[in-house]
Write a protein that holds these residues in place. Sequence first.
Motif: not given
Length: 288
Positions: A12-16, A34-38, A43-44
């Motif tokens: 899930r973290l690697r999903r785009t 485009r971003l991923t959960g990771l 960033a947070v």
Amino acid sequence: MAKQKKKKVITRLRRTYRLVIMNDQTFEEKWSYRLTGLNVLTAVSGIAMVLIFIGIMLISFTPLKRLLPEYPDAEFHEQMIQNAVRLDSIEHELMVRDQYIRNLRHILAGDSRTKIDDVPDTVELYGNLNMEPSKEDSVLRRRVKLEQQASLLGQQFSNNKDNIKKMTFFAPVKGLISNYFNYGEGHYGIDIATEKSSSVHAALPGTVISSFWSLETGYSLQIQHPNNLVSVYKHNESLLKEQGDLVVAGEVVAFVGNTGEFTTGPHLHFELWHNGLPVNPQDYIDFE
């Protein structure tokens, strides 16, 4: 099972994902990313660390730290510094005083090797300094006071040893006389009725020659005064002095009670003996 859940989280973290900004009316795409959960988690975390670092710097190097409830303000900090300076001054004065006393003792003792020592710059702490008078000091003060009073009494007796009316007596208690002096009936003192547990005072300075309890008189006390004068205190509730103790005029030596067989209530039986003979205490003391 645990490995499968871990793989699902990593997947899930690697999903785009695509973050898109578009016109709400025409649905025209204006901006996308485009971003991923990771990436979002990284960033947070980075932003949070930066904010925490900025907050720490502001609190440490700006006046904002004074807003903290437990942080001392400038006035309190200045007072702490002043107290430290005063404490150092007091320690220095104590050191000077002790050095002066030591030198004075050498001089009074006639020590030819005496020299005035310089006060060192480093002052020892006096955290365990005891300013209370010692037992020996209290005994010495009482003895000196007793000798002064005895000297005064001796001067009074030197003019006329048989005339004790010139002496200054201290009333042992204040109250109502319930039984008077009667030599013929064998009542060699007077009974002063007063409140129970009232203080009993020494009539004159002297030395306790007897402190005891008996079935007839209860707790009793006898004090030897100068020039063959003895005072007796009977039927006390309790005694504060023992045989051999020195007392001064007016000092509390016992408490009024109702002890012994020959008593009908709280009172003090007081006797005064001069040259081995009983005398009427009312001739010399005002008990009312």
